[in-house]
Scaffold this motif. Structure first.
Motif, PDB file in Angstrom:
ATOM      1  N   CYS A 113       0.620 -10.219   8.708  1.00  0.00           N
ATOM      2  CA  CYS A 113       0.425  -9.406   7.513  1.00  0.00           C
ATOM      3  C   CYS A 113       0.868  -7.989   7.832  1.00  0.00           C
ATOM      4  O   CYS A 113       0.327  -7.366   8.742  1.00  0.00           O
ATOM      5  N   ASP A 114       1.864  -7.488   7.110  1.00  0.00           N
ATOM      6  CA  ASP A 114       2.382  -6.162   7.434  1.00  0.00           C
ATOM      7  C   ASP A 114       2.238  -5.185   6.275  1.00  0.00           C
ATOM      8  O   ASP A 114       2.934  -4.180   6.196  1.00  0.00           O
ATOM      9  N   LEU A 115       1.298  -5.451   5.355  1.00  0.00           N
ATOM     10  CA  LEU A 115       1.062  -4.539   4.240  1.00  0.00           C
ATOM     11  C   LEU A 115       0.262  -3.343   4.737  1.00  0.00           C
ATOM     12  O   LEU A 115      -0.749  -3.511   5.423  1.00  0.00           O
ATOM     13  N   ASN A 116       0.693  -2.129   4.370  1.00  0.00           N
ATOM     14  CA  ASN A 116      -0.103  -0.981   4.797  1.00  0.00           C
ATOM     15  C   ASN A 116      -1.246  -0.733   3.816  1.00  0.00           C
ATOM     16  O   ASN A 116      -1.332  -1.355   2.759  1.00  0.00           O
ATOM     17  N   ALA A 117      -2.132   0.186   4.159  1.00  0.00           N
ATOM     18  CA  ALA A 117      -3.348   0.399   3.367  1.00  0.00           C
ATOM     19  C   ALA A 117      -3.041   0.864   1.952  1.00  0.00           C
ATOM     20  O   ALA A 117      -3.684   0.425   0.988  1.00  0.00           O
ATOM     21  N   HIS A 118      -2.053   1.740   1.781  1.00  0.00           N
ATOM     22  CA  HIS A 118      -1.717   2.225   0.448  1.00  0.00           C
ATOM     23  C   HIS A 118      -1.164   1.093  -0.424  1.00  0.00           C
ATOM     24  O   HIS A 118      -1.499   0.984  -1.609  1.00  0.00           O
ATOM     25  N   GLU A 119      -0.329   0.231   0.171  1.00  0.00           N
ATOM     26  CA  GLU A 119       0.212  -0.911  -0.575  1.00  0.00           C
ATOM     27  C   GLU A 119      -0.906  -1.870  -0.977  1.00  0.00           C
ATOM     28  O   GLU A 119      -0.902  -2.432  -2.082  1.00  0.00           O
ATOM     29  N   TRP A 120      -1.875  -2.059  -0.077  1.00  0.00           N
ATOM     30  CA  TRP A 120      -3.006  -2.930  -0.395  1.00  0.00           C
ATOM     31  C   TRP A 120      -3.823  -2.372  -1.569  1.00  0.00           C
ATOM     32  O   TRP A 120      -4.186  -3.103  -2.481  1.00  0.00           O
ATOM     33  N   ILE A 121      -4.070  -1.071  -1.561  1.00  0.00           N
ATOM     34  CA  ILE A 121      -4.838  -0.455  -2.649  1.00  0.00           C
ATOM     35  C   ILE A 121      -4.096  -0.611  -3.977  1.00  0.00           C
ATOM     36  O   ILE A 121      -4.706  -0.899  -5.017  1.00  0.00           O
ATOM     37  N   ARG A 122      -2.776  -0.453  -3.964  1.00  0.00           N
ATOM     38  CA  ARG A 122      -2.000  -0.655  -5.190  1.00  0.00           C
ATOM     39  C   ARG A 122      -2.062  -2.105  -5.638  1.00  0.00           C
ATOM     40  O   ARG A 122      -2.128  -2.395  -6.839  1.00  0.00           O
ATOM     41  N   LEU A 123      -2.042  -3.033  -4.685  1.00  0.00           N
ATOM     42  CA  LEU A 123      -2.134  -4.452  -5.023  1.00  0.00           C
ATOM     43  C   LEU A 123      -3.496  -4.764  -5.658  1.00  0.00           C
ATOM     44  O   LEU A 123      -3.580  -5.506  -6.638  1.00  0.00           O
ATOM     45  N   VAL A 124      -4.554  -4.186  -5.111  1.00  0.00           N
ATOM     46  CA  VAL A 124      -5.895  -4.358  -5.686  1.00  0.00           C
ATOM     47  C   VAL A 124      -5.924  -3.821  -7.113  1.00  0.00           C
ATOM     48  O   VAL A 124      -6.478  -4.446  -8.028  1.00  0.00           O
ATOM     49  N   ALA A 125      -5.310  -2.660  -7.324  1.00  0.00           N
ATOM     50  CA  ALA A 125      -5.288  -2.069  -8.665  1.00  0.00           C
ATOM     51  C   ALA A 125      -4.494  -2.937  -9.643  1.00  0.00           C
ATOM     52  O   ALA A 125      -4.899  -3.130 -10.797  1.00  0.00           O
ATOM     53  N   ASP A 126      -3.368  -3.477  -9.193  1.00  0.00           N
ATOM     54  CA  ASP A 126      -2.566  -4.356 -10.054  1.00  0.00           C
ATOM     55  C   ASP A 126      -3.358  -5.597 -10.449  1.00  0.00           C
ATOM     56  O   ASP A 126      -3.351  -6.019 -11.609  1.00  0.00           O
ATOM     57  N   ARG A 127      -4.051  -6.175  -9.482  1.00  0.00           N
ATOM     58  CA  ARG A 127      -4.845  -7.364  -9.784  1.00  0.00           C
ATOM     59  C   ARG A 127      -5.955  -7.034 -10.783  1.00  0.00           C
ATOM     60  O   ARG A 127      -6.208  -7.782 -11.724  1.00  0.00           O
ATOM     61  N   GLY A 128      -6.612  -5.881 -10.592  1.00  0.00           N
ATOM     62  CA  GLY A 128      -7.669  -5.484 -11.518  1.00  0.00           C
ATOM     63  C   GLY A 128      -7.153  -5.284 -12.932  1.00  0.00           C
ATOM     64  O   GLY A 128      -7.806  -5.686 -13.902  1.00  0.00           O
ATOM     65  N   ARG A 129      -5.970  -4.693 -13.057  1.00  0.00           N
ATOM     66  CA  ARG A 129      -5.390  -4.475 -14.389  1.00  0.00           C
ATOM     67  C   ARG A 129      -5.061  -5.806 -15.061  1.00  0.00           C
ATOM     68  O   ARG A 129      -5.377  -6.017 -16.243  1.00  0.00           O
ATOM     69  N   LEU A 130      -4.459  -6.725 -14.317  1.00  0.00           N
ATOM     70  CA  LEU A 130      -4.097  -8.024 -14.893  1.00  0.00           C
ATOM     71  C   LEU A 130      -5.347  -8.840 -15.224  1.00  0.00           C
ATOM     72  O   LEU A 130      -5.393  -9.533 -16.249  1.00  0.00           O
ATOM     73  N   ARG A 131      -6.345  -8.750 -14.367  1.00  0.00           N
ATOM     74  CA  ARG A 131      -7.595  -9.469 -14.624  1.00  0.00           C
ATOM     75  C   ARG A 131      -8.254  -8.943 -15.904  1.00  0.00           C
ATOM     76  O   ARG A 131      -8.762  -9.725 -16.724  1.00  0.00           O
ATOM     77  N   ALA A 132      -8.230  -7.624 -16.105  1.00  0.00           N
ATOM     78  CA  ALA A 132      -8.800  -7.041 -17.320  1.00  0.00           C
ATOM     79  C   ALA A 132      -8.055  -7.523 -18.559  1.00  0.00           C
ATOM     80  O   ALA A 132      -8.660  -7.774 -19.604  1.00  0.00           O
ATOM     81  N   GLN A 133      -6.731  -7.680 -18.454  1.00  0.00           N
ATOM     82  CA  GLN A 133      -5.960  -8.213 -19.574  1.00  0.00           C
ATOM     83  C   GLN A 133      -6.377  -9.645 -19.905  1.00  0.00           C
ATOM     84  O   GLN A 133      -6.502 -10.007 -21.079  1.00  0.00           O
ATOM     85  N   CYS A 134      -6.594 -10.440 -18.869  1.00  0.00           N
ATOM     86  CA  CYS A 134      -7.024 -11.828 -19.092  1.00  0.00           C
ATOM     87  C   CYS A 134      -8.408 -11.871 -19.732  1.00  0.00           C
ATOM     88  O   CYS A 134      -8.662 -12.678 -20.641  1.00  0.00           O
ATOM     89  N   PHE A 135      -9.302 -11.022 -19.272  1.00  0.00           N
ATOM     90  CA  PHE A 135     -10.637 -10.968 -19.858  1.00  0.00           C
ATOM     91  C   PHE A 135     -10.555 -10.573 -21.332  1.00  0.00           C
ATOM     92  O   PHE A 135     -11.259 -11.142 -22.184  1.00  0.00           O
TER      93      PHE A 135
END
Length: 337
Positions: free
Chosen positions: A215-237
């Protein structure tokens, strides 16, 4: 089951290949293919499996049985992780994998859910789970979104026919059937964006914990990935505030012939006369999995070759009883006694 639960067919170096109960040249699906095949063949009354990329839903669709992918977090996962991984209560944290039942009836799914759902120790000291009843028991008041197309994953004519038949049965009971075109602009998440985000999420988490993975994702990329997932999850909800359920394919074809090539990049599936990428079919699992939503796989009909065809019914988070209820109506079983 396949090694590491990582295939839509079931073969491993210890037990060999599991075949479809109706056609030995075809797969029963995976990763919970052995359980679905045993259930369909009448060897057992109930089975359990796991689901990250459709591993409950695909075998149920292939074998003509029922399965339920629960809302993420409601069934304990102890024993599900690789030995030596840091989370002894289940898979690596933030991986939206679940365990759930495979059965021959809606009532058996509900019974298994009642027995298994809820926290285990130490959480059970303070937490309890009380799943709500179906949001609306009268199908005449349901709004059901039907999706039979995905920009990344084709579905063949027979599978689309099973989705259409499921919609017809619900409409005959009074449900309002909607398509993507009936939704306001932006109400339906971009399914291609959602799937790619989910793939990156899964591979990042697995890459940090699976033996031999990187796994070579850095911390900033991980935080952006978490934010993207949260946004998409909110759309599904938000979408599932507009509709009571989503009916869509669990996989783009019926049970396919065994494939031995270990390289997924070289595998193809023949769909409506065209060779299509094998891995693309993971897109059908992404919506429910990324957003932690319950999804019930229900058999609908047999195709021209006699193989089972099913659909998945997706509902709001924690409304697991609701997706099973809609699936029951798809099967023509009527309300629960």
């Amino acid at each position: 089951m396949p090694a590491a639960l990582a295939d839509w067919q079931t073969a491993n170096p210890i037990h060999g290949r599991t075949v479809h109960p109706l056609d030995a040249s075809r797969t029963p699906g995976g990763s919970s293919g052995g359980g679905a095949a045993a259930l369909a063949a009448g060897l057992v009354a109930l089975e359990m499996g796991s689901d990250l990329m459709g591993s409950l839903r695909v075998p149920a669709h292939f074998c003509g049985v029922w399965a339920h992918k629960p809302s993420t977090g409601i069934l304990p996962l102890r024993g599900q992780a690789f030995p030596g991984t840091p989370d002894t209560l289940g898979p690596p944290p933030d991986l939206p994998t679940v365990i759930g039942p495979i059965a021959r009836t809606a009532d058996d799914l509900l019974l298994a859910l009642d027995v298994l759902a809820g926290p285990e120790m130490p959480m059970a000291q303070a937490w309890q789970l009380q799943l709500p009843p179906p949001r609306q028991p009268d199908p005449a008041r349901w709004q059901v979104l039907v999706l039979d197309a995905n920009p990344l994953a084709p579905a063949d004519a027979e599978v689309r026919g099973a989705v259409a038949e499921a919609a017809r049965r619900l409409q005959a009971q009074g449900a309002r059937i909607m398509s993507a075109a009936d939704l306001p602009p932006g109400a339906l998440p971009d399914l291609a964006v959602l799937h790619r985000a989910y793939q990156q999420w899964v591979m990042t988490v697995l890459g940090a914990f699976e033996p031999g993975a990187e796994c070579d994702l850095n911390a900033h990329e991980w935080i952006r990935l978490v934010a993207d997932r949260g946004r998409l999850r909110a759309q599904c909800f938000a979408l599932l505030e507009r509709v009571d359920a989503i009916v869509m394919p669990a996989f783009g074809c019926a049970a396919f012939a065994h494939q031995d090539d270990p390289d997924w990049g070289r595998r193809t599936l023949r769909i409506d006369g065209e060779d299509t990428p094998y891995e693309a079919q993971s897109a059908w699992a992404s919506l429910a999995s990324l957003a932690s939503l319950p999804a019930t796989a229900v058999p609908v009909m047999a195709g021209a070759g006699g193989l089972p065809l099913g659909v998945q019914v997706i509902g709001p988070w924690l409304h697991d009883r609701g997706t099973i209820d809609v699936a029951r109506r798809v099967a023509g079983a009527g309300p629960r006694a």
